[in-house]
Design an enzyme around this catalytic site. Sequence first.
Site, PDB file in Angstrom:
ATOM      1  N   LYS A 182      -4.690  78.663  24.851  1.00 16.30           N
ATOM      2  CA  LYS A 182      -5.211  79.487  25.948  1.00 16.30           C
ATOM      3  C   LYS A 182      -6.527  80.102  25.477  1.00 16.30           C
ATOM      4  O   LYS A 182      -6.551  80.842  24.508  1.00 16.30           O
ATOM      5  CB  LYS A 182      -4.200  80.576  26.294  1.00 16.30           C
ATOM      6  CG  LYS A 182      -4.688  81.520  27.343  1.00 16.30           C
ATOM      7  CD  LYS A 182      -3.603  82.507  27.709  1.00 16.30           C
ATOM      8  CE  LYS A 182      -4.006  83.353  28.876  1.00 16.30           C
ATOM      9  NZ  LYS A 182      -5.312  83.965  28.731  1.00 16.30           N
ATOM     10  N   ARG A 186      -0.068  81.587  41.871  1.00 17.10           N
ATOM     11  CA  ARG A 186       0.448  81.918  40.542  1.00 17.10           C
ATOM     12  C   ARG A 186       1.749  81.142  40.460  1.00 17.10           C
ATOM     13  O   ARG A 186       2.737  81.498  41.068  1.00 17.10           O
ATOM     14  CB  ARG A 186       0.670  83.423  40.439  1.00 17.10           C
ATOM     15  CG  ARG A 186       0.878  83.889  39.045  1.00 17.10           C
ATOM     16  CD  ARG A 186       0.839  85.386  38.931  1.00 17.10           C
ATOM     17  NE  ARG A 186      -0.500  85.942  39.105  1.00 17.10           N
ATOM     18  CZ  ARG A 186      -1.489  85.840  38.219  1.00 17.10           C
ATOM     19  NH1 ARG A 186      -1.295  85.192  37.080  1.00 17.10           N
ATOM     20  NH2 ARG A 186      -2.664  86.371  38.457  1.00 17.10           N
ATOM     21  N   LYS A 189       2.398  81.635  31.029  1.00 18.50           N
ATOM     22  CA  LYS A 189       1.555  82.087  29.917  1.00 18.50           C
ATOM     23  C   LYS A 189       2.374  82.898  28.932  1.00 18.50           C
ATOM     24  O   LYS A 189       3.293  83.620  29.314  1.00 18.50           O
ATOM     25  CB  LYS A 189       0.351  82.866  30.439  1.00 18.50           C
ATOM     26  CG  LYS A 189       0.640  83.940  31.444  1.00 18.50           C
ATOM     27  CD  LYS A 189      -0.668  84.474  32.057  1.00 18.50           C
ATOM     28  CE  LYS A 189      -0.386  85.580  33.038  1.00 18.50           C
ATOM     29  NZ  LYS A 189      -1.542  85.974  33.828  1.00 18.50           N
ATOM     30  N   PHE A 244      -9.049  71.577  31.102  1.00 18.04           N
ATOM     31  CA  PHE A 244      -7.605  71.334  31.082  1.00 18.04           C
ATOM     32  C   PHE A 244      -7.114  70.664  32.359  1.00 18.04           C
ATOM     33  O   PHE A 244      -5.948  70.373  32.501  1.00 18.04           O
ATOM     34  CB  PHE A 244      -6.804  72.612  30.795  1.00 18.04           C
ATOM     35  CG  PHE A 244      -7.254  73.830  31.564  1.00 18.04           C
ATOM     36  CD1 PHE A 244      -6.935  73.967  32.893  1.00 18.04           C
ATOM     37  CD2 PHE A 244      -7.978  74.821  30.932  1.00 18.04           C
ATOM     38  CE1 PHE A 244      -7.336  75.089  33.588  1.00 18.04           C
ATOM     39  CE2 PHE A 244      -8.382  75.945  31.623  1.00 18.04           C
ATOM     40  CZ  PHE A 244      -8.067  76.084  32.967  1.00 18.04           C
ATOM     41  N   ARG A 278     -13.137  81.307  33.537  1.00 23.70           N
ATOM     42  CA  ARG A 278     -12.638  80.134  34.246  1.00 23.70           C
ATOM     43  C   ARG A 278     -13.793  79.465  34.962  1.00 23.70           C
ATOM     44  O   ARG A 278     -14.642  80.136  35.555  1.00 23.70           O
ATOM     45  CB  ARG A 278     -11.601  80.594  35.281  1.00 23.70           C
ATOM     46  CG  ARG A 278     -10.891  79.476  36.057  1.00 23.70           C
ATOM     47  CD  ARG A 278      -9.818  78.871  35.200  1.00 23.70           C
ATOM     48  NE  ARG A 278      -8.999  77.894  35.884  1.00 23.70           N
ATOM     49  CZ  ARG A 278      -7.757  78.138  36.310  1.00 23.70           C
ATOM     50  NH1 ARG A 278      -7.227  79.326  36.187  1.00 23.70           N
ATOM     51  NH2 ARG A 278      -7.060  77.159  36.866  1.00 23.70           N
ATOM     52  N   GLU A 316      -0.460  74.332  25.828  1.00 24.98           N
ATOM     53  CA  GLU A 316      -1.902  74.200  25.602  1.00 24.98           C
ATOM     54  C   GLU A 316      -2.435  75.497  25.016  1.00 24.98           C
ATOM     55  O   GLU A 316      -1.930  76.579  25.315  1.00 24.98           O
ATOM     56  CB  GLU A 316      -2.630  73.934  26.926  1.00 24.98           C
ATOM     57  CG  GLU A 316      -2.369  72.568  27.496  1.00 24.98           C
ATOM     58  CD  GLU A 316      -3.213  72.285  28.752  1.00 24.98           C
ATOM     59  OE1 GLU A 316      -3.988  73.170  29.182  1.00 24.98           O
ATOM     60  OE2 GLU A 316      -3.077  71.174  29.292  1.00 24.98           O
TER      61      GLU A 316
HETATM   62  N1  LIG Z   1      -5.270  75.708  28.755  1.00 22.56           N
HETATM   63  C1  LIG Z   1      -5.348  76.525  29.795  1.00 22.56           C
HETATM   64  N2  LIG Z   1      -4.712  76.209  30.967  1.00 22.56           N
HETATM   65  C2  LIG Z   1      -4.773  77.026  32.038  1.00 22.56           C
HETATM   66  N3  LIG Z   1      -5.456  78.213  32.043  1.00 22.56           N
HETATM   67  C3  LIG Z   1      -6.099  78.576  30.910  1.00 22.56           C
HETATM   68  C4  LIG Z   1      -6.092  77.759  29.755  1.00 22.56           C
HETATM   69  N4  LIG Z   1      -6.820  78.372  28.803  1.00 22.56           N
HETATM   70  C5  LIG Z   1      -7.270  79.499  29.331  1.00 22.56           C
HETATM   71  N5  LIG Z   1      -6.855  79.662  30.593  1.00 22.56           N
HETATM   72  C6  LIG Z   1      -7.189  80.851  31.404  1.00 22.56           C
HETATM   73  O1  LIG Z   1      -6.124  81.797  31.257  1.00 22.56           O
HETATM   74  C7  LIG Z   1      -5.954  82.514  32.477  1.00 22.56           C
HETATM   75  C8  LIG Z   1      -4.590  83.162  32.559  1.00 22.56           C
HETATM   76  O2  LIG Z   1      -4.453  84.114  31.544  1.00 22.56           O
HETATM   77  P1  LIG Z   1      -4.552  85.710  31.609  1.00 22.56           P
HETATM   78  O3  LIG Z   1      -3.309  86.220  32.196  1.00 22.56           O
HETATM   79  O4  LIG Z   1      -4.916  86.228  30.267  1.00 22.56           O
HETATM   80  O5  LIG Z   1      -5.804  85.887  32.482  1.00 22.56           O
HETATM   81  P2  LIG Z   1      -5.992  86.852  33.678  1.00 22.56           P
HETATM   82  O6  LIG Z   1      -7.297  86.460  34.262  1.00 22.56           O
HETATM   83  O7  LIG Z   1      -5.814  88.276  33.272  1.00 22.56           O
HETATM   84  O8  LIG Z   1      -4.801  86.457  34.581  1.00 22.56           O
HETATM   85  P3  LIG Z   1      -4.695  85.343  35.663  1.00 22.56           P
HETATM   86  O9  LIG Z   1      -5.824  84.385  35.491  1.00 22.56           O
HETATM   87  O10 LIG Z   1      -3.363  84.736  35.374  1.00 22.56           O
HETATM   88  O11 LIG Z   1      -4.786  86.177  36.895  1.00 22.56           O
HETATM   89  C9  LIG Z   1      -6.214  81.413  33.497  1.00 22.56           C
HETATM   90  O12 LIG Z   1      -6.552  81.935  34.736  1.00 22.56           O
HETATM   91  C10 LIG Z   1      -7.352  80.621  32.872  1.00 22.56           C
HETATM   92  O13 LIG Z   1      -8.598  81.160  33.278  1.00 22.56           O
END
Ligand SMILES: Nc1ncnc2c1ncn2[C@@H]1O[C@H](COP(=O)(O)OP(=O)(O)OP(=O)(O)O)[C@@H](O)[C@H]1O
Length: 549
Positions: free
Chosen positions: A214, A387, A393, A310, A219, A212
Amino acid sequence: MEGKEVKDSAYLFLGSIGPAFENIALGIGDKLALKAIAWAYGVSEEDVKRRYSRIGDLGDVAFELNMGEGKLLAIDEVFGRLKEIKETTGKGSQEEKTELLSSILQRASPKEGKYIVRIVLGKLRLGFGDQFLLEAFSTAFTGNKKYAARIKESYSVCTDIGELAESLAEYGPKALGRFSIKLGRPVRSMLAQRVKIFEELEERIPGKKAAEEKYDGERVQIHKNGKEVIAFSRKLEDITAQYPDIVEAVRKGILAEKIVLDGEIIAYVENRKANDSSERFYSFQKLMKRRRKYEVQKYTEIYPVAVFFFDILCLEGNSLLKKSYPERRNLLEEHLRESRTLRLARRTITNNLEEIEDFFNKALEKRLEGIIIKSMDRNSIYEAGKRSWLWLKWKEEYASGMRETFDLVIVGKYYGRGKRKGSFGALLCAVLNEEGHRFETFTKVGTGFTEANAKEIDNLLSEHIIAEVPKNVFIKSRMLPDIFVEPTLVIEVLGSEITESMGHTAGQGEGDTGLALRFPRFLRIRYDKGPYDITTVKEVWNFKEDKGI
Ligand SMILES: Nc1ncnc2c1ncn2[C@@H]1O[C@H](COP(=O)(O)OP(=O)(O)OP(=O)(O)O)[C@@H](O)[C@H]1O
């Protein structure tokens, strides 16, 4: 203790009178508290003010002024009074709130008064967070430490700590596993694991999988119950007021009566001219301009947003957390009528890594930051608060072998010089040691700030300045900052090397060297993360080992 008392004290331990997702602000700031203290102890406001500037904590001022023995206050009395303060609104409410606070301070013992004042001001500072309390529940309500992990799991679904405590007090371990998602009470978000190399995607999720797009935004978990729509942030706070456009779109575009959806809000503009179907995703910073209390409507027009859904977590009262991702995605597609504001996360399904790489490259062309790869297995449930290896990711920075980013909490400020005089020159930042329930210093960040960033950080920290090293922070004397800050504000920092350090305490354990991040550079404020969502010591060790840095 009775169930209700257990419930109230769980909130009070965390310095609040309810779960974070409810509006629990009491509406009392320093000014009213100061007045209430003066009234309670028969001194002038001037006197309280003087003491406050000397001691720096209104709780301690109340303690100093309280000469009474005070009979022991009952928990329900204190809790009831705090609720009354919160519920007093409208004309003349400030005076009334002050009176309510003042009269309970009069009856309180010096210690009780100190903590009541701190709770009212949202500054209890017992030096622990909810995770620590959950461990204590295990011993208190099951007589055994071994239930801590399961209690934490339940807390990801029942995020109301009072409700959880009450059930545990009543049913012991039998309460576990009984909790289900319900409207109005957000579950903790499922998070994605990161892989080290692209090929690992195949190892972790063999065969057919979904990739998907990102979206780098905020969120959001949306709960719709008839006409009522609530949006919760990743920190489980109610952010509905910031997004009136999304609320309206959900009312119109989601036909189910009762539904819970998971997605990402992003600043987004789509060109709808006949010969131009281009679209543009904007930065997270633009989205954060919507984080405001006033003039929301104006900013709604300047910074249009869309929400890309999503996941679907609950439908017409039935939990979908245990359904597989393909089943959930089908239901999501069935119940979402796409519009400018409401979107489905775009995806591709394949068992071919090259196709996933193409999809990733196309995402980057659109200025997205990467993709999330999701398992399509029968067991691909929604793992709230985890997690999970069911979601992986893959981001631009991993692909290009670029430097790594860390989410760190600020624990101190060093004075600035020259151009930065009056602000800070550098920030002392820490990672979380989950086992020790404490924050350990990891780096000193002095670059990457614009003047506006620095001003905003100063502003946000001004509420959290404290007189001594916070109880839950481990700092070596050679690193002591000029100003101590309670660990609340999270920033994202780019860094390129992790080294052993005599100055920092991250992962130090029994030895005397910790880990430190070199060449740190400030990237952005993480409004969406709390101090317990930051990079952990364990993750730092993993990065160090993976990269050999
Ligand atoms: N299609 C998707 N499916 C799931 N999450 C997504 C999607 N698109 C965006 N996200 C976001 O991406 C985040 C994860 O990416 P990233 O590691 O950049 O973020 P982070 O906030 O620094 O880390 P994390 O949320 O994993 O603690 C998810 O928590 C969610 O908010």
